[in-house]
Design a protein around this motif. Structure first.
Motif, PDB file in Angstrom:
ATOM      1  N   GLY A 130      18.842   5.202   4.580  1.00 46.37           N
ATOM      2  CA  GLY A 130      19.156   4.911   3.178  1.00 46.37           C
ATOM      3  C   GLY A 130      18.064   4.103   2.506  1.00 46.37           C
ATOM      4  O   GLY A 130      17.709   4.359   1.354  1.00 46.37           O
ATOM      5  N   SER A 131      17.523   3.143   3.215  1.00 37.77           N
ATOM      6  CA  SER A 131      16.446   2.318   2.658  1.00 37.77           C
ATOM      7  C   SER A 131      15.189   3.144   2.417  1.00 37.77           C
ATOM      8  O   SER A 131      14.521   2.973   1.404  1.00 37.77           O
ATOM      9  CB  SER A 131      16.114   1.169   3.605  1.00 37.77           C
ATOM     10  N   ILE A 132      14.900   4.036   3.342  1.00 32.57           N
ATOM     11  CA  ILE A 132      13.714   4.881   3.199  1.00 32.57           C
ATOM     12  C   ILE A 132      13.852   5.772   1.972  1.00 32.57           C
ATOM     13  O   ILE A 132      12.925   5.895   1.172  1.00 32.57           O
ATOM     14  CB  ILE A 132      13.489   5.733   4.459  1.00 32.57           C
ATOM     15  N   VAL A 133      15.031   6.369   1.797  1.00 36.27           N
ATOM     16  CA  VAL A 133      15.258   7.275   0.665  1.00 36.27           C
ATOM     17  C   VAL A 133      15.181   6.522  -0.653  1.00 36.27           C
ATOM     18  O   VAL A 133      14.538   6.982  -1.609  1.00 36.27           O
ATOM     19  CB  VAL A 133      16.613   7.998   0.818  1.00 36.27           C
ATOM     20  N   ILE A 134      15.812   5.364  -0.732  1.00 32.34           N
ATOM     21  CA  ILE A 134      15.795   4.576  -1.968  1.00 32.34           C
ATOM     22  C   ILE A 134      14.377   4.163  -2.326  1.00 32.34           C
ATOM     23  O   ILE A 134      13.944   4.305  -3.474  1.00 32.34           O
ATOM     24  CB  ILE A 134      16.712   3.349  -1.836  1.00 32.34           C
ATOM     25  N   VAL A 135      13.657   3.635  -1.360  1.00 28.96           N
ATOM     26  CA  VAL A 135      12.286   3.187  -1.623  1.00 28.96           C
ATOM     27  C   VAL A 135      11.397   4.374  -1.988  1.00 28.96           C
ATOM     28  O   VAL A 135      10.562   4.279  -2.890  1.00 28.96           O
ATOM     29  CB  VAL A 135      11.720   2.405  -0.420  1.00 28.96           C
ATOM     30  N   PHE A 136      11.591   5.511  -1.332  1.00 26.90           N
ATOM     31  CA  PHE A 136      10.768   6.682  -1.623  1.00 26.90           C
ATOM     32  C   PHE A 136      11.015   7.186  -3.043  1.00 26.90           C
ATOM     33  O   PHE A 136      10.072   7.511  -3.774  1.00 26.90           O
ATOM     34  CB  PHE A 136      11.040   7.792  -0.611  1.00 26.90           C
ATOM     35  N   ILE A 193       0.820  -1.214   0.000  1.00 22.68           N
ATOM     36  CA  ILE A 193       0.000   0.000   0.000  1.00 22.68           C
ATOM     37  C   ILE A 193       0.856   1.266   0.000  1.00 22.68           C
ATOM     38  O   ILE A 193       0.641   2.172  -0.806  1.00 22.68           O
ATOM     39  CB  ILE A 193      -0.944  -0.009   1.224  1.00 22.68           C
ATOM     40  N   PHE A 194       1.810   1.364   0.920  1.00 30.13           N
ATOM     41  CA  PHE A 194       2.667   2.551   1.041  1.00 30.13           C
ATOM     42  C   PHE A 194       4.083   2.096   1.361  1.00 30.13           C
ATOM     43  O   PHE A 194       4.462   2.008   2.529  1.00 30.13           O
ATOM     44  CB  PHE A 194       2.125   3.482   2.126  1.00 30.13           C
ATOM     45  N   PRO A 195       4.885   1.795   0.347  1.00 29.03           N
ATOM     46  CA  PRO A 195       6.202   1.188   0.541  1.00 29.03           C
ATOM     47  C   PRO A 195       7.158   1.941   1.466  1.00 29.03           C
ATOM     48  O   PRO A 195       7.835   1.302   2.274  1.00 29.03           O
ATOM     49  CB  PRO A 195       6.766   1.100  -0.878  1.00 29.03           C
ATOM     50  N   PRO A 196       7.285   3.280   1.405  1.00 33.19           N
ATOM     51  CA  PRO A 196       8.265   3.931   2.289  1.00 33.19           C
ATOM     52  C   PRO A 196       7.976   3.732   3.779  1.00 33.19           C
ATOM     53  O   PRO A 196       8.893   3.672   4.583  1.00 33.19           O
ATOM     54  CB  PRO A 196       8.160   5.412   1.916  1.00 33.19           C
ATOM     55  N   LEU A 197       6.725   3.607   4.126  1.00 32.92           N
ATOM     56  CA  LEU A 197       6.366   3.433   5.532  1.00 32.92           C
ATOM     57  C   LEU A 197       6.749   2.047   6.049  1.00 32.92           C
ATOM     58  O   LEU A 197       7.027   1.880   7.238  1.00 32.92           O
ATOM     59  CB  LEU A 197       4.865   3.670   5.704  1.00 32.92           C
ATOM     60  N   SER A 198       6.816   1.069   5.173  1.00 29.56           N
ATOM     61  CA  SER A 198       7.123  -0.289   5.614  1.00 29.56           C
ATOM     62  C   SER A 198       8.597  -0.485   5.943  1.00 29.56           C
ATOM     63  O   SER A 198       8.945  -1.443   6.621  1.00 29.56           O
ATOM     64  CB  SER A 198       6.696  -1.296   4.554  1.00 29.56           C
ATOM     65  N   VAL A 199       9.479   0.403   5.473  1.00 32.79           N
ATOM     66  CA  VAL A 199      10.909   0.239   5.725  1.00 32.79           C
ATOM     67  C   VAL A 199      11.443   1.276   6.707  1.00 32.79           C
ATOM     68  O   VAL A 199      12.638   1.559   6.735  1.00 32.79           O
ATOM     69  CB  VAL A 199      11.716   0.273   4.408  1.00 32.79           C
ATOM     70  N   LEU A 200      10.586   1.835   7.540  1.00 28.92           N
ATOM     71  CA  LEU A 200      11.008   2.868   8.483  1.00 28.92           C
ATOM     72  C   LEU A 200      12.094   2.385   9.434  1.00 28.92           C
ATOM     73  O   LEU A 200      13.014   3.129   9.760  1.00 28.92           O
ATOM     74  CB  LEU A 200       9.821   3.372   9.295  1.00 28.92           C
ATOM     75  N   ASP A 201      12.026   1.170   9.891  1.00 31.63           N
ATOM     76  CA  ASP A 201      13.002   0.675  10.863  1.00 31.63           C
ATOM     77  C   ASP A 201      14.258   0.099  10.223  1.00 31.63           C
ATOM     78  O   ASP A 201      15.127  -0.401  10.910  1.00 31.63           O
ATOM     79  CB  ASP A 201      12.365  -0.368  11.773  1.00 31.63           C
ATOM     80  N   LYS A 202      14.386   0.195   8.910  1.00 28.87           N
ATOM     81  CA  LYS A 202      15.536  -0.367   8.200  1.00 28.87           C
ATOM     82  C   LYS A 202      16.652   0.638   7.960  1.00 28.87           C
ATOM     83  O   LYS A 202      17.685   0.292   7.424  1.00 28.87           O
ATOM     84  CB  LYS A 202      15.094  -0.959   6.850  1.00 28.87           C
ATOM     85  N   GLY A 203      16.449   1.887   8.291  1.00 27.29           N
ATOM     86  CA  GLY A 203      17.492   2.886   8.130  1.00 27.29           C
ATOM     87  C   GLY A 203      17.120   3.951   7.121  1.00 27.29           C
ATOM     88  O   GLY A 203      16.229   3.780   6.285  1.00 27.29           O
ATOM     89  N   PRO A 225       8.080  -0.253  -8.931  1.00 28.17           N
ATOM     90  CA  PRO A 225       9.467  -0.335  -8.442  1.00 28.17           C
ATOM     91  C   PRO A 225       9.595  -0.095  -6.939  1.00 28.17           C
ATOM     92  O   PRO A 225      10.401  -0.754  -6.273  1.00 28.17           O
ATOM     93  CB  PRO A 225      10.199   0.759  -9.217  1.00 28.17           C
ATOM     94  N   GLY A 226       8.826   0.825  -6.409  1.00 30.18           N
ATOM     95  CA  GLY A 226       8.864   1.079  -4.977  1.00 30.18           C
ATOM     96  C   GLY A 226       8.372  -0.102  -4.164  1.00 30.18           C
ATOM     97  O   GLY A 226       8.939  -0.434  -3.124  1.00 30.18           O
TER      98      GLY A 226
END
Length: 52
Positions: A23-29, A11-21, A38-39
């Motif tokens: 860099g992961s948030i920026v890449i996914v966003f 549903i909202f990919p950037p929110l699912s990787v919040l605890d991963k760091g 792709p996200g």
């Protein structure tokens, strides 16, 4: 990995990787802004990675 994390990655990919760091948030966003698919794929790969 829980079913809620997978649903959130779909549903909202950037929110699912919040605890991963940051860099992961920026890449996914950025990938999510380029397109939903792709996200979502990047978020699912990061969430399913057992090494992180």
């Amino acid at each position: 990995m829980s079913i809620w994390r997978v649903l959130l990655a779909i549903i909202f990919p950037p929110l699912s990787v919040l605890d991963k760091g940051c860099g992961s948030i920026v890449i996914v966003f950025i990938l999510w802004l380029c397109g939903w698919v792709p996200g979502t794929i990047a978020a699912l790969v990061i969430v399913n990675n057992p090494n992180r």
